[in-house]
Design an enzyme around this catalytic site. Structure first.
Site, PDB file in Angstrom:
ATOM      1  N   HIS A 267       0.872  -1.059   0.087  1.00  0.00           N
ATOM      2  CA  HIS A 267       0.080   0.038   0.009  1.00  0.00           C
ATOM      3  C   HIS A 267       0.872   1.071  -0.069  1.00  0.00           C
ATOM      4  CE1 HIS A 267      -3.489   2.320   0.499  1.00  0.00           C
ATOM      5  NE2 HIS A 267      -3.672   2.141   1.867  1.00  0.00           N
ATOM      6  N   HIS A 306      -2.276  -2.471  -9.602  1.00  0.00           N
ATOM      7  CA  HIS A 306      -3.185  -1.767  -8.706  1.00  0.00           C
ATOM      8  C   HIS A 306      -4.660  -2.529  -8.871  1.00  0.00           C
ATOM      9  CE1 HIS A 306      -5.884   1.550  -6.887  1.00  0.00           C
ATOM     10  NE2 HIS A 306      -4.824   2.177  -6.695  1.00  0.00           N
ATOM     11  N   ASP A 362       2.888   5.377  -6.498  1.00  0.00           N
ATOM     12  CA  ASP A 362       4.127   5.108  -5.794  1.00  0.00           C
ATOM     13  C   ASP A 362       5.401   4.893  -6.831  1.00  0.00           C
ATOM     14  OD1 ASP A 362       1.991   3.548  -3.630  1.00  0.00           O
ATOM     15  OD2 ASP A 362       3.056   5.440  -3.098  1.00  0.00           O
TER      16      ASP A 362
END
Ligand code: SDX
Length: 428
Positions: A267, A306, A362
């Protein structure tokens, strides 16, 4: 045609009409489907909640196939281009863009709450010199709940707004304290003459009584990153915020739990894992070998993939552009070439294409944080600061939703049937 599902249970030949609303059926409508009248009735089994709506929300909309992200209906691209994090925070919490007067009141109320109790400083000083900043952040947010016992009045809308303002204001102060502790530097207090993002950068880097020389490119880049990270509907950490909030726990305790969920490398901890991965690869020439290790299942391409986006994460596109602006000031981060080569190969390779794996939020963000001089251990903390706004907006919506109840999922029990206790003397 009726908005219903007709289900035939082939075990009994019975049929059932199940209402369809918002393209969903209520799981409880399945409980009537039984073989014996004494049966519990049907449930759904959905590990990781890949296809389960836990709530009705009006905060953030994502279309994973189209790569669309909207906060309260406003496209993320327009907000990143034209708004500020402080204004987006108001939008997420209150549901509308603020008038000039509302914005002034909002920013003044946040400025009033940036300072934390002196005991928090002393508590943070007890952490080891090498304590991970995110571990310190999670613990200290939870500790804040002990300074605001009034936060337990979760049914009072005015009290909720006070706590929301306090937390939005104090999270950057705690984050800066975590960084200063990890550097062995004295803590900087908030400077309420500065804007939200400027104040955070100043608390991070100011080394004496002179004002910190804020680089406009850094302020702008960080403000955009904060906007992009502010909310993302029912992600893992937002779901934890809602789960803890569903027991009427105070928002400080709930937010500490949400930050703990964000810490995981799958995450929000992925931004730290990406930099470790790029450093491990070390050189563009090593990229093909690393990709093969991914495809063999030995390693994960961190910052890729994702649960919802099955196309390019719209935030990653904006972050990539933002990185260029920062590198113009700091010089190009050599790890960027490795990241770009990873992306180039992965977007052509059948393994990633078949699984619809694209760069996510990210993948590039850590390169900017590193260029700003921040250690990788601070990256999850930098995610938690803006996401605190999304968590609080989701929590507030949960508390106001009369349909919501304490979260308590069911299970499929596959363990032993009833058996009698065996005293030690009778065991083998
Ligand atoms: C965030 O939910 C949100 O909105 C989160 C977030 C937010 O703003 O809150 O967007 C922030 O958490 C972004 C994600 C950051 N995490 C990473 O970058 C870690 C690497 N990514 C993955 O671990 C993974 O893609 C997840 C966790 C993001 C999504 O996991 P899913 O949806 O459960 O997908 P999966 O693990 O079931 O993978 C499906 C397939 C598998 O292959 P098969 O078993 O079908 O052969 O894709 C493979 C996986 O092995 N796969 C990857 C991969 N991600 C998935 N293979 C290599 N590298 C990867 N990164």
């Amino acid at each position: 045609m009726a908005d219903t599902l007709t289900i035939t249970d082939n075990r009994t030949g019975k049929t059932y009409e199940i209402p369809v609303e918002n393209d969903t059926i209520r799981a409880m409508d399945l409980r009537q489907i039984k073989v014996q009248e004494s049966d519990f009735g049907l449930m759904t089994y959905d590990p990781g909640y890949t296809n389960t709506a836990s709530c009705k929300s009006r905060i953030t909309f994502i279309d994973g196939d189209e790569g669309i992200l909207e906060y309260r209906g406003y496209p993320i691209e327009q907000l990143a281009e034209q708004s500020s994090f402080s204004e987006v925070a108001y939008l997420l919490v209150h549901g509308e863009l603020p008038t000039r007067e509302q914005m002034e009141t909002w920013e003044a109320s946040i400025r009033m709450h940036t300072v934390v109790h002196e005991n928090i400083k002393r508590q943070m000083e007890e952490f080891r010199y090498d304590a991970h900043p995110m571990g310190m952040m999670i613990s200290t947010i939870a500790a804040l709940s002990t300074f605001y016992p009034d936060a337990k009045q979760v049914d009072c809308q005015q009290n909720r707004m006070l706590q929301i303002t306090r937390l939005i204001a104090k999270v950057p102060t705690l984050a800066a304290f975590c960084y200063r502790h990890s550097q062995g530097h004295p803590y900087n207090y908030p400077d309420n003459q500065l804007g939200y993002t400027e104040n955070f950068l100043s608390m991070l880097f100011k080394m004496n009584d002179n004002p910190y020389p804020l680089l406009p490119a850094f302020v702008q880049a960080l403000d955009v990153l904060f906007i992009l990270h502010a909310d993302h509907e029912q992600n893992c950490s937002a779901s934890v915020m809602r789960a803890i909030g569903s027991s009427d726990a105070d928002p400080y305790s709930a937010l500490a739990g949400a930050a703990a969920a964000l810490y995981g490398p799958l995450h929000g901890g992925a931004n730290e894992a990406v930099l470790k991965m790029l450093n491990e690869i070390g050189n563009v020439s090593n990229v093909p070998k690393f990709i093969e290790r991914c495809k063999a299942g030995e390693v994960r391409l961190m910052g890729f993939g994702h649960r919802v986006y099955k196309s390019y994460d719209p935030r990653a596109k904006i972050i990539k552009r933002t990185a260029d602006a920062v590198f113009e000031v700091t010089g190009r981060n050599p790890l960027l070439d490795i990241a770009l080569e990873l992306e180039r190969i992965a977007l052509e390779d059948e393994y990633f294409v078949k699984r619809r794996l694209y760069p996510n939020v990210d993948f590039y963000s850590g390169l900017i944080y590193q260029a700003m001089g921040l250690p990788v251990t601070m990256f999850p903390v930098l995610f938690a600061i803006p996401r605190a706004v999304g968590w609080l907006a989701q929590w507030n919506e949960l508390v106001e939703d009369k349909e919501q109840r304490i979260q308590r999922p069911r299970q499929i029990y596959l363990g032993h049937g009833r058996r009698d206790f065996v005293p030690t003397s009778a065991r083998p």
